[in-house]
Design a protein around this motif. Structure first.
Motif, short mmCIF file in Angstrom:
data_model
loop_
_atom_site.label_atom_id
_atom_site.label_comp_id
_atom_site.label_asym_id
_atom_site.label_seq_id
_atom_site.Cartn_x
_atom_site.Cartn_y
_atom_site.Cartn_z
N ASN A 10 0.94 -1.11 0.01
CA ASN A 10 0.01 -0.10 -0.05
C ASN A 10 0.93 1.00 0.02
O ASN A 10 1.97 1.32 0.46
N VAL A 11 0.16 2.28 -0.56
CA VAL A 11 1.19 3.62 -0.41
C VAL A 11 0.17 4.58 0.22
O VAL A 11 -1.32 4.65 -0.34
N ALA A 12 0.48 5.45 1.02
CA ALA A 12 -0.44 6.44 1.63
C ALA A 12 -1.17 7.23 0.76
O ALA A 12 -0.44 7.68 -0.17
N ASP A 13 -2.35 7.56 0.99
CA ASP A 13 -3.02 8.57 0.06
C ASP A 13 -2.26 9.76 -0.35
O ASP A 13 -2.48 10.54 -1.35
N ASP A 14 -1.84 10.36 0.66
CA ASP A 14 -1.03 11.76 0.62
C ASP A 14 0.31 11.94 0.38
O ASP A 14 1.05 12.76 0.54
N VAL A 15 0.83 10.75 0.18
CA VAL A 15 2.59 10.56 -0.01
C VAL A 15 2.80 11.51 -1.20
O VAL A 15 3.80 12.04 -1.26
N PHE A 16 2.23 11.82 -2.18
CA PHE A 16 2.66 12.47 -3.45
C PHE A 16 1.92 13.83 -3.48
O PHE A 16 2.30 14.59 -4.55
N TYR A 28 8.02 0.21 -8.65
CA TYR A 28 8.29 -1.08 -9.44
C TYR A 28 8.64 -2.55 -8.46
O TYR A 28 9.27 -2.22 -7.60
N ASP A 29 8.13 -3.78 -8.92
CA ASP A 29 8.48 -4.75 -8.23
C ASP A 29 8.07 -4.74 -6.90
O ASP A 29 8.83 -4.88 -5.74
N GLN A 30 6.75 -4.43 -6.57
CA GLN A 30 6.39 -4.52 -5.21
C GLN A 30 5.09 -5.35 -5.26
O GLN A 30 4.96 -6.21 -6.23
N SER A 31 3.89 -5.27 -4.23
CA SER A 31 2.89 -6.20 -4.17
C SER A 31 1.54 -5.18 -3.98
O SER A 31 0.59 -5.45 -3.55
N LEU A 32 1.61 -4.17 -4.86
CA LEU A 32 0.45 -3.43 -4.97
C LEU A 32 -0.69 -3.83 -5.66
O LEU A 32 -0.38 -4.71 -6.54
N THR A 33 -1.85 -3.82 -5.15
CA THR A 33 -3.09 -4.45 -5.89
C THR A 33 -4.05 -3.48 -6.24
O THR A 33 -4.89 -3.75 -6.93
N ASN A 34 -3.92 -2.06 -6.02
CA ASN A 34 -4.88 -1.16 -6.42
C ASN A 34 -4.18 0.38 -6.55
O ASN A 34 -3.08 0.28 -6.31
N LEU A 35 -4.97 1.16 -7.16
CA LEU A 35 -4.46 2.46 -7.29
C LEU A 35 -5.02 3.38 -6.35
O LEU A 35 -5.11 4.73 -6.72
N ASP A 36 -5.38 3.17 -5.32
CA ASP A 36 -6.02 4.15 -4.46
C ASP A 36 -5.33 5.33 -4.19
O ASP A 36 -5.77 6.63 -3.97
N PHE A 37 -3.91 5.25 -4.03
CA PHE A 37 -3.01 6.46 -3.71
C PHE A 37 -3.07 7.41 -4.91
O PHE A 37 -2.99 8.60 -4.63
N LEU A 38 -3.22 6.85 -5.89
CA LEU A 38 -3.36 7.61 -7.16
C LEU A 38 -4.61 8.63 -7.23
O LEU A 38 -4.82 9.67 -7.73
N SER A 39 -5.65 7.99 -6.79
CA SER A 39 -7.25 8.48 -6.76
C SER A 39 -7.08 9.80 -5.94
O SER A 39 -7.53 10.98 -6.21
N SER A 40 -6.30 9.86 -4.91
CA SER A 40 -6.18 10.99 -3.86
C SER A 40 -5.33 12.04 -4.72
O SER A 40 -5.36 13.14 -4.63
N TYR A 41 -4.19 11.57 -5.27
CA TYR A 41 -3.47 12.40 -6.04
C TYR A 41 -3.95 13.21 -7.18
O TYR A 41 -3.66 14.34 -7.52
N ALA A 42 -4.90 12.44 -7.87
CA ALA A 42 -5.52 13.08 -9.15
C ALA A 42 -6.35 14.22 -8.72
O ALA A 42 -6.53 14.94 -9.55
N ASN A 43 -6.58 14.69 -7.60
CA ASN A 43 -7.49 15.87 -7.24
C ASN A 43 -6.49 17.03 -6.74
O ASN A 43 -7.21 17.85 -6.09
N THR A 44 -5.47 16.73 -6.87
CA THR A 44 -4.27 17.89 -6.45
C THR A 44 -3.69 18.44 -7.77
O THR A 44 -3.77 18.06 -8.83
N PRO A 45 -3.58 19.99 -7.38
CA PRO A 45 -2.90 20.76 -8.50
C PRO A 45 -1.66 20.22 -9.08
O PRO A 45 -1.34 20.48 -10.26
#
Length: 150
Positions: A10-16, A28-45
């Motif tokens: 997992n990657v924290a929602d606010d990391v980026f 790369y080469d991790q065990s991520l299963t979803n893109l939830d962290f990108l959904s949060s990042y998508a709504n930032t300037p």
């Protein structure tokens, strides 16, 4: 890859969110299963600076409501060797898209409108649409790549 091979799940929602000059995300080469962290990042300037997304060799699947639409400057995406089985409508609704790596994924469904804005898709050596070692059973729906010119 600084974090390569650590098997992050997992990657924290606010990391980026506070990185206005971020041009590449490479997890790369991790065990991520979803893109939830990108959904949060998508709504930032700051999302407008992102050009490259490298998330290969994970276990990612797309949810039916996820889209890259807000990632307007994104030009290359690497999702090779994941668990992607579905490319839903509007997933890659990107005006500056230049390279997509979906090699080695168990894709069973490609919606005809998965790539609605892609018109001039290059077919160069490092740019283009890559589906090698990807088993797609049945027939790709008519019109799926209708807008693409090389």
């Amino acid at each position: 890859d600084l974090l390569g091979g650590n098997k992050l799940t997992n990657v924290a929602d606010d990391v980026f969110t506070n990185m206005p000059s971020l041009t590449t995300i490479s997890i790369y080469d991790q065990s991520l299963t979803n893109l939830d962290f990108l959904s949060s990042y998508a709504n930032t300037p700051t999302v407008s600076s992102l050009r490259h997304l490298r998330l290969g060799s994970n276990a990612i699947k797309f949810s039916s409501n996820f889209s890259f639409k807000n990632f307007t400057s994104l030009s290359s995406i690497d999702f090779q060797s994941n668990a992607i089985d579905n490319l839903p409508a509007g997933l890659f609704d990107l005006p500056y898209f230049r390279a997509l790596f979906l090699n080695n994924n168990p894709i069973t469904n490609i919606h005809p409108m998965a790539f609605p804005q892609i018109v001039d898709f290059p077919l160069g050596e490092s740019e283009g649409f890559f589906l090698g070692k990807t088993f797609i059973p049945g027939i790709i729906p008519s019109g799926t790549f209708a807008n693409i010119r090389s």
